[in-house]
Design a protein around this motif. Structure first.
Motif, PDB file in Angstrom:
ATOM      1  N   ARG A  86     -15.633 -16.980   8.667  1.00  0.00           N
ATOM      2  CA  ARG A  86     -16.634 -17.485   9.603  1.00  0.00           C
ATOM      3  C   ARG A  86     -16.354 -17.010  11.020  1.00  0.00           C
ATOM      4  O   ARG A  86     -17.270 -16.586  11.732  1.00  0.00           O
ATOM      5  CB  ARG A  86     -16.679 -19.024   9.564  1.00  0.00           C
ATOM      6  N   LYS A  87     -15.095 -17.049  11.446  1.00  0.00           N
ATOM      7  CA  LYS A  87     -14.754 -16.566  12.780  1.00  0.00           C
ATOM      8  C   LYS A  87     -15.075 -15.090  12.933  1.00  0.00           C
ATOM      9  O   LYS A  87     -15.562 -14.655  13.984  1.00  0.00           O
ATOM     10  CB  LYS A  87     -13.268 -16.826  13.073  1.00  0.00           C
ATOM     11  N   ARG A  88     -14.793 -14.305  11.893  1.00  0.00           N
ATOM     12  CA  ARG A  88     -15.100 -12.871  11.962  1.00  0.00           C
ATOM     13  C   ARG A  88     -16.601 -12.648  12.097  1.00  0.00           C
ATOM     14  O   ARG A  88     -17.051 -11.827  12.900  1.00  0.00           O
ATOM     15  CB  ARG A  88     -14.582 -12.155  10.707  1.00  0.00           C
ATOM     16  N   ARG A  89     -17.380 -13.365  11.293  1.00  0.00           N
ATOM     17  CA  ARG A  89     -18.835 -13.199  11.347  1.00  0.00           C
ATOM     18  C   ARG A  89     -19.392 -13.564  12.710  1.00  0.00           C
ATOM     19  O   ARG A  89     -20.200 -12.825  13.281  1.00  0.00           O
ATOM     20  CB  ARG A  89     -19.509 -14.070  10.276  1.00  0.00           C
ATOM     21  N   LEU A  90     -18.967 -14.700  13.225  1.00  0.00           N
ATOM     22  CA  LEU A  90     -19.517 -15.170  14.490  1.00  0.00           C
ATOM     23  C   LEU A  90     -19.073 -14.295  15.658  1.00  0.00           C
ATOM     24  O   LEU A  90     -19.843 -14.034  16.587  1.00  0.00           O
ATOM     25  CB  LEU A  90     -19.125 -16.629  14.732  1.00  0.00           C
ATOM     26  N   ALA A  91     -17.828 -13.827  15.614  1.00  0.00           N
ATOM     27  CA  ALA A  91     -17.342 -12.956  16.682  1.00  0.00           C
ATOM     28  C   ALA A  91     -18.108 -11.637  16.715  1.00  0.00           C
ATOM     29  O   ALA A  91     -18.293 -11.032  17.785  1.00  0.00           O
ATOM     30  CB  ALA A  91     -15.852 -12.692  16.516  1.00  0.00           C
ATOM     31  N   VAL A 111     -29.592 -12.777  11.417  1.00  0.00           N
ATOM     32  CA  VAL A 111     -29.273 -12.003  10.218  1.00  0.00           C
ATOM     33  C   VAL A 111     -28.227 -12.723   9.365  1.00  0.00           C
ATOM     34  O   VAL A 111     -28.351 -12.811   8.138  1.00  0.00           O
ATOM     35  CB  VAL A 111     -28.792 -10.595  10.602  1.00  0.00           C
ATOM     36  N   ILE A 112     -27.211 -13.263  10.025  1.00  0.00           N
ATOM     37  CA  ILE A 112     -26.171 -14.008   9.298  1.00  0.00           C
ATOM     38  C   ILE A 112     -26.780 -15.252   8.657  1.00  0.00           C
ATOM     39  O   ILE A 112     -26.508 -15.580   7.499  1.00  0.00           O
ATOM     40  CB  ILE A 112     -25.024 -14.397  10.239  1.00  0.00           C
ATOM     41  N   ALA A 113     -27.630 -15.952   9.429  1.00  0.00           N
ATOM     42  CA  ALA A 113     -28.264 -17.176   8.917  1.00  0.00           C
ATOM     43  C   ALA A 113     -29.095 -16.887   7.672  1.00  0.00           C
ATOM     44  O   ALA A 113     -29.044 -17.639   6.689  1.00  0.00           O
ATOM     45  CB  ALA A 113     -29.136 -17.789  10.005  1.00  0.00           C
ATOM     46  N   LYS A 114     -29.843 -15.813   7.686  1.00  0.00           N
ATOM     47  CA  LYS A 114     -30.689 -15.476   6.542  1.00  0.00           C
ATOM     48  C   LYS A 114     -29.853 -15.172   5.307  1.00  0.00           C
ATOM     49  O   LYS A 114     -30.230 -15.521   4.184  1.00  0.00           O
ATOM     50  CB  LYS A 114     -31.568 -14.275   6.894  1.00  0.00           C
ATOM     51  N   LEU A 140     -26.674 -22.624  13.892  1.00  0.00           N
ATOM     52  CA  LEU A 140     -26.238 -23.658  12.958  1.00  0.00           C
ATOM     53  C   LEU A 140     -26.143 -23.105  11.539  1.00  0.00           C
ATOM     54  O   LEU A 140     -25.143 -23.329  10.842  1.00  0.00           O
ATOM     55  CB  LEU A 140     -27.215 -24.833  13.003  1.00  0.00           C
ATOM     56  N   MET A 141     -27.153 -22.372  11.097  1.00  0.00           N
ATOM     57  CA  MET A 141     -27.137 -21.812   9.753  1.00  0.00           C
ATOM     58  C   MET A 141     -26.047 -20.752   9.601  1.00  0.00           C
ATOM     59  O   MET A 141     -25.468 -20.592   8.533  1.00  0.00           O
ATOM     60  CB  MET A 141     -28.506 -21.211   9.410  1.00  0.00           C
ATOM     61  N   ALA A 142     -25.774 -20.040  10.673  1.00  0.00           N
ATOM     62  CA  ALA A 142     -24.767 -18.976  10.614  1.00  0.00           C
ATOM     63  C   ALA A 142     -23.355 -19.517  10.507  1.00  0.00           C
ATOM     64  O   ALA A 142     -22.478 -18.862   9.943  1.00  0.00           O
ATOM     65  CB  ALA A 142     -24.881 -18.065  11.834  1.00  0.00           C
ATOM     66  N   GLY A 143     -23.109 -20.746  11.039  1.00  0.00           N
ATOM     67  CA  GLY A 143     -21.719 -21.197  11.026  1.00  0.00           C
ATOM     68  C   GLY A 143     -21.479 -22.635  11.412  1.00  0.00           C
ATOM     69  O   GLY A 143     -20.389 -22.958  11.902  1.00  0.00           O
ATOM     70  N   ARG A 178     -21.096 -26.047  13.415  1.00  0.00           N
ATOM     71  CA  ARG A 178     -20.798 -26.283  14.833  1.00  0.00           C
ATOM     72  C   ARG A 178     -20.290 -25.021  15.530  1.00  0.00           C
ATOM     73  O   ARG A 178     -20.763 -24.690  16.633  1.00  0.00           O
ATOM     74  CB  ARG A 178     -19.785 -27.440  14.956  1.00  0.00           C
ATOM     75  N   PRO A 179     -19.342 -24.258  14.972  1.00  0.00           N
ATOM     76  CA  PRO A 179     -18.934 -23.020  15.647  1.00  0.00           C
ATOM     77  C   PRO A 179     -20.089 -22.041  15.851  1.00  0.00           C
ATOM     78  O   PRO A 179     -20.107 -21.284  16.830  1.00  0.00           O
ATOM     79  CB  PRO A 179     -17.863 -22.439  14.713  1.00  0.00           C
ATOM     80  N   GLY A 180     -21.056 -22.037  14.942  1.00  0.00           N
ATOM     81  CA  GLY A 180     -22.209 -21.172  15.101  1.00  0.00           C
ATOM     82  C   GLY A 180     -23.078 -21.594  16.272  1.00  0.00           C
ATOM     83  O   GLY A 180     -23.614 -20.747  17.005  1.00  0.00           O
ATOM     84  N   VAL A 181     -23.241 -22.904  16.476  1.00  0.00           N
ATOM     85  CA  VAL A 181     -23.990 -23.387  17.630  1.00  0.00           C
ATOM     86  C   VAL A 181     -23.234 -23.055  18.914  1.00  0.00           C
ATOM     87  O   VAL A 181     -23.831 -22.637  19.919  1.00  0.00           O
ATOM     88  CB  VAL A 181     -24.264 -24.898  17.525  1.00  0.00           C
ATOM     89  N   ASP A 182     -21.917 -23.239  18.891  1.00  0.00           N
ATOM     90  CA  ASP A 182     -21.110 -22.855  20.054  1.00  0.00           C
ATOM     91  C   ASP A 182     -21.301 -21.375  20.386  1.00  0.00           C
ATOM     92  O   ASP A 182     -21.411 -20.989  21.549  1.00  0.00           O
ATOM     93  CB  ASP A 182     -19.622 -23.116  19.789  1.00  0.00           C
TER      94      ASP A 182
END
Length: 410
Positions: A25-30, A40-43, A360-363, A365-369
């Protein structure tokens, strides 16, 4: 060209490897540098019905496309040789200072997008110093959202139902829980024709069919969270087992008028914002009615397709009522540059809905951050490149609205 054998001491700085990140998750969000990247991640990680509920709009989705085109057609006009070593991104909104000129818009069915739902949004907003808006159609209770982010600023969004007593009971609960602002949404006399939802047969709770099971196979985390957390339900409503469109048409009251708004205003102790304003005349009438802000919005293109574009309407409304009430804006915002453009055209504040749900869908709480981090970084960089050190320095001279299309002469 003279050559020499490389020396170990010269190679050493080049051979430093980045420490691997073990969390996927950290890799994706970064790696997400824009809100489109988060989308794209959320989908990829969310079942089709839930993603399409967020991503889609009404009918041919023309309103949403036009709103995003309007922001894309902005030309920025930067000033040079200004001291922008530090910038002030804060603003007083409805009597209180916020750290950034945007907040999280009210969204329904939020725990369907990710099991952390409204709690993730409220906590991320509180950490960033921005308001969080809870929808009447939320999936976490008024009290639980307030308790999850005790230091945050909470707004409550009201749909006026046919059952007025139940509507006002929610308003009373929000006031007692410390919510300081009421967003009265006025553009939903009936539900818009959200065709993606109809085609997906979207229900609450989601219906398991062979198609949804197949769609779930590459998204095991979403389904694991869905099946092992509290059952999805509307926190402010009784149980519902039909389609979303049927629910909306059953609940919403097409008889609501300005007299009802005055009645609501009398009973709410805090600030009142009217959400869904789409004409200058209505903005003028609302200012005369004594509301604290008008929120220019076509519901993210989810109600009347081909409705006015809020960003196009903004300069006229600011000219008409901007000295009397705050003018807020949503719909179509997908970057910090969009927010800066809205402020330059006179908006006091903006709200983001889809952007929040993509994060939110991507990750969770960390995704919202990460969504907030992307927007705040873009806002700060754009301000510096424009040569402004505070939001109050932004003005219409900083933006030019390029014309792609407009009304045909009669």
């Amino acid at each position: 060209m003279k050559r020499q054998a490389p020396k170990p001491r010269d190679l050493r700085p080049l051979l430093k490897f980045k420490k691997p990140t073990m969390s996927g998750r950290k890799r994706r969000l970064a790696a997400a540098l824009t809100l489109d990247d988060l989308r794209v991640i959320a989908k990829r990680r969310t079942p089709k019905a839930a993603f399409d509920y967020t991503d889609g709009a009404a009918d041919g989705e023309v309103s949403l496309a036009r709103a995003r085109e309007a922001f894309a057609d902005v030309q920025f006009n930067p000033a040079i040789l200004r001291d922008v070593s530090t910038v002030d991104t804060s603003r007083v909104v409805l009597g209180e200072r916020v750290a950034w000129p945007f907040g999280i818009a009210p969204t329904g069915f939020t725990r369907m997008m990710h099991a952390e739902g409204e709690v993730a949004g409220a906590q991320a907003a509180a950490a960033a110093g921005i308001p969080f808006s809870l929808s009447t159609m939320g999936t976490t209770s008024i009290e639980d959202v307030a308790a999850a982010a005790p230091g945050g600023r909470h707004w409550f969004q009201l749909y006026m139902w046919k059952d007025r007593d139940r509507s006002m009971a929610l308003v009373d609960r929000a006031a007692k829980a410390g919510y300081d602002t009421l967003l009265v949404t006025v553009d939903v006399p009936v539900a818009g024709a959200r065709l993606r939802d109809v085609r997906n047969g979207m229900t609450i709770p989601p219906t398991l069919t062979p198609r949804t099971v197949l769609n779930a196979i590459p998204r095991p985390e979403w389904w694991w969270n869905f099946l092992t957390t509290e059952p999805l339900a509307f926190a402010s409503l009784d149980a519902w087992s039909g389609t979303v469109a049927d629910l909306l048409d059953t609940m919403f009251d097409p008889t609501v008028t300005y007299a009802d708004l005055a009645w609501i205003k009398e009973q709410w102790p805090g600030k009142v914002v009217v959400k869904g304003v789409q004409t200058v005349d209505d903005a003028r009438r609302l200012a005369d009615a004594g509301v604290d802000a008008v929120l220019l919005s076509n519901h993210g293109g989810r109600q009347l397709d081909r409705a006015p574009v809020p960003f196009h309407l903004l300069p006229e409304v600011v000219k008409a009522v901007g000295s009397e009430v705050e003018v807020h804006l949503d719909t179509g915002i997908m970057s910090g540059q969009d927010i800066v453009a809205a402020l330059a055209h006179g908006a006091t504040f903006t709200l983001v809905g889809r952007a929040y749900l993509y994060g939110l869908m991507a990750g969770g709480r960390p995704g919202v951050d990460r969504m907030i981090e992307i927007l705040t970084g873009q806002i700060t960089r754009t301000m510096r490149l424009l040569g402004v050190a505070s939001l109050d320095e932004l003005n219409p001279e900083h933006v030019t609205q390029l014309v792609r299309w407009g009304p045909r002469p009669i």
